[in-house]
Design a protein around this motif. Structure first.
Motif, short mmCIF file in Angstrom:
data_model
loop_
_atom_site.label_atom_id
_atom_site.label_comp_id
_atom_site.label_asym_id
_atom_site.label_seq_id
_atom_site.Cartn_x
_atom_site.Cartn_y
_atom_site.Cartn_z
N PHE A 94 -41.57 6.51 -4.79
CA PHE A 94 -42.08 7.52 -5.72
C PHE A 94 -43.58 7.73 -5.50
N ARG A 100 -42.72 12.08 -0.13
CA ARG A 100 -42.62 13.00 -1.27
C ARG A 100 -41.74 14.23 -1.01
N GLU A 104 -38.70 15.54 -3.39
CA GLU A 104 -39.30 16.35 -4.45
C GLU A 104 -38.99 17.82 -4.21
N GLN A 125 -51.27 19.07 -6.02
CA GLN A 125 -49.95 19.56 -5.62
C GLN A 125 -49.78 21.02 -6.00
N HIS A 127 -46.84 23.60 -6.78
CA HIS A 127 -45.41 23.60 -7.07
C HIS A 127 -44.79 24.94 -6.71
N LYS A 128 -43.48 24.93 -6.61
CA LYS A 128 -42.76 26.18 -6.37
C LYS A 128 -42.89 27.08 -7.59
N ASN A 163 -48.51 8.76 -13.32
CA ASN A 163 -49.21 9.96 -12.84
C ASN A 163 -49.82 10.67 -14.03
N TYR A 213 -37.84 6.85 -17.00
CA TYR A 213 -38.76 7.89 -16.54
C TYR A 213 -39.17 8.71 -17.75
N GLU A 235 -33.51 20.87 -13.59
CA GLU A 235 -34.31 20.18 -12.57
C GLU A 235 -34.49 18.68 -12.80
O1 16C Z 1 -42.29 13.16 -11.46
C1 16C Z 1 -41.90 13.87 -10.57
N1 16C Z 1 -42.66 14.14 -9.49
C2 16C Z 1 -43.95 13.60 -9.27
C3 16C Z 1 -44.37 13.82 -7.85
O2 16C Z 1 -44.36 15.16 -7.51
C4 16C Z 1 -45.01 14.15 -10.23
C5 16C Z 1 -44.85 15.60 -10.53
C6 16C Z 1 -44.49 16.13 -11.69
C7 16C Z 1 -44.48 17.60 -11.83
C8 16C Z 1 -43.64 18.09 -12.92
C9 16C Z 1 -43.77 19.57 -13.12
C10 16C Z 1 -43.29 20.41 -12.02
C11 16C Z 1 -42.86 21.76 -12.45
C12 16C Z 1 -43.44 22.85 -11.63
C13 16C Z 1 -42.61 24.00 -11.45
C14 16C Z 1 -41.19 23.67 -11.12
C15 16C Z 1 -40.59 24.57 -10.11
C16 16C Z 1 -39.10 24.41 -10.06
C17 16C Z 1 -38.57 25.08 -8.87
C18 16C Z 1 -37.12 24.83 -8.71
C19 16C Z 1 -36.69 24.87 -7.29
O3 16C Z 1 -45.03 13.35 -11.35
C20 16C Z 1 -40.51 14.53 -10.64
C21 16C Z 1 -40.66 15.84 -11.29
C22 16C Z 1 -39.37 16.51 -11.65
C23 16C Z 1 -39.69 17.85 -12.26
C24 16C Z 1 -38.53 18.52 -12.92
C25 16C Z 1 -38.87 19.92 -13.39
C26 16C Z 1 -39.69 19.95 -14.66
C27 16C Z 1 -39.98 21.35 -15.12
C28 16C Z 1 -40.84 21.33 -16.35
C29 16C Z 1 -41.40 22.68 -16.69
C30 16C Z 1 -42.75 22.89 -16.02
C31 16C Z 1 -43.51 24.09 -16.44
C32 16C Z 1 -43.83 25.00 -15.30
C33 16C Z 1 -44.49 26.25 -15.74
C34 16C Z 1 -44.05 27.47 -15.00
#
Ligand code: 16C
Length: 258
Positions: A94, A100, A104, A125, A127-128, A163, A213, A235
């Motif tokens: 992780f 990653r 991820e 980072q 994100h998408k 994190n 988690y 997700e």
């Molecule tokens: O903990 C996780 N990953 C770690 C390493 O990368 C780190 C990152 C956490 C980021 C969590 C937020 C990411 C959301 C960004 C947009 C998502 C795009 C989805 C595209 C689908 C293909 O700690 C694992 C993280 C697992 C995340 C699950 C998704 C959570 C979504 C929450 C809503 C976010 C708001 C975005 C605003 C548009």
């Protein structure tokens, strides 16, 4: 030949003090301890607080519906139990950026801006993008830690990765195409070993890893609540299954890293 041997040097006896002089260190220490405390609280004892929203085999995911200024920030707490790996291994995969992008699915790019210490990195980072919201980036430190068995607490010792977002004046938010999101994430792992009979060597079949988690993500700017809730409901389960399967797969032919 273990990739982990060449990893991040967070082995039991290599407690690094390099970061203790870093200006972020007091905050990293405080947030990490707070997150460990929070992760250890049982979901079952907090009656009425957590709402189960996904369940599959041993994996259970809970959320609390919360909004600030119309933005969804629903805290998440997930519990999982996986066989054949240790908490140290789960945390290593992780934490270590070299793996990653292999697990991820929400990340487009991940950059290490600073190595604060062997067990502490600063990440930017991207994100998408989730349609119709703007693309997001995140600036956060990531800290991995071994918490030795405490006689006052039950259960074995803990490995954890925390994190947490930071503000850095030299890297201002919302200057390009991305809106900055704010995250607090804690991955906590405990390893249970079934003692093999007749003093035989411990194999991966004897290992059980309990994973907790916890995550709070503030989108940093408005995004449609219904879209966000639909995205995380899909997700988070996808992430935890994919990530743990990835770790099991990577570890199976390697020596056990306790
Ligand atoms: O903990 C996780 N990953 C770690 C390493 O990368 C780190 C990152 C956490 C980021 C969590 C937020 C990411 C959301 C960004 C947009 C998502 C795009 C989805 C595209 C689908 C293909 O700690 C694992 C993280 C697992 C995340 C699950 C998704 C959570 C979504 C929450 C809503 C976010 C708001 C975005 C605003 C548009």
């Amino acid at each position: 030949h273990s990739v982990l041997a060449a990893g991040t040097g967070t082995g039991n006896n290599s407690i690094s003090s390099a970061h203790h002089g870093h200006h972020m260190w007091p905050e990293i220490e405080r947030v990490t301890m707070e997150q460990i405390h929070y992760a250890r609280l049982s979901v079952e004892d907090s009656v009425g607080v957590w709402q189960l929203f996904a369940e599959e085999g041993e994996m259970k995911m809970y959320r609390r519906e919360e909004e600030v200024n119309g933005m969804v920030i629903d805290p998440l707490k997930a519990c999982h139990v996986v066989k054949g790996v240790t908490g140290h291994e789960v945390c290593e995969y992780f934490f270590n950026p070299q793996y990653r992008l292999e697990w991820e699915a929400t990340v487009e790019t991940t950059t290490v801006l600073e190595k604060i210490a062997d067990d502490t990195l600063l990440f930017l980072q991207v994100h998408k993008r989730i349609w119709p919201a703007s693309q997001r980036d995140a600036l956060f430190w990531s800290h991995m830690r071994h918490v030795p068995d405490d006689k006052d607490q039950d259960g074995p010792d803990i490995w954890v990765v925390c994190n947490n977002s930071v503000d850095i004046p030299d890297l201002p938010a919302n200057t390009g195409k991305c809106v900055r999101l704010y995250l607090t994430v804690c991955l906590m792992c405990q390893t249970f070993v079934d003692p093999p009979k007749d003093g035989a060597k411990v194999t991966r079949n004897d290992l059980t890893c309990k994973i907790t988690y916890c995550s709070v993500v503030n989108p940093g700017g408005w995004a449609p609540p219904a879209v966000l809730r639909a995205v995380y409901k899909r997700e988070y389960p996808k992430f935890l299954k994919r990530f743990t399967n990835y770790v099991i797969d990577q570890c199976q032919d390697k020596p056990i890293l306790f």
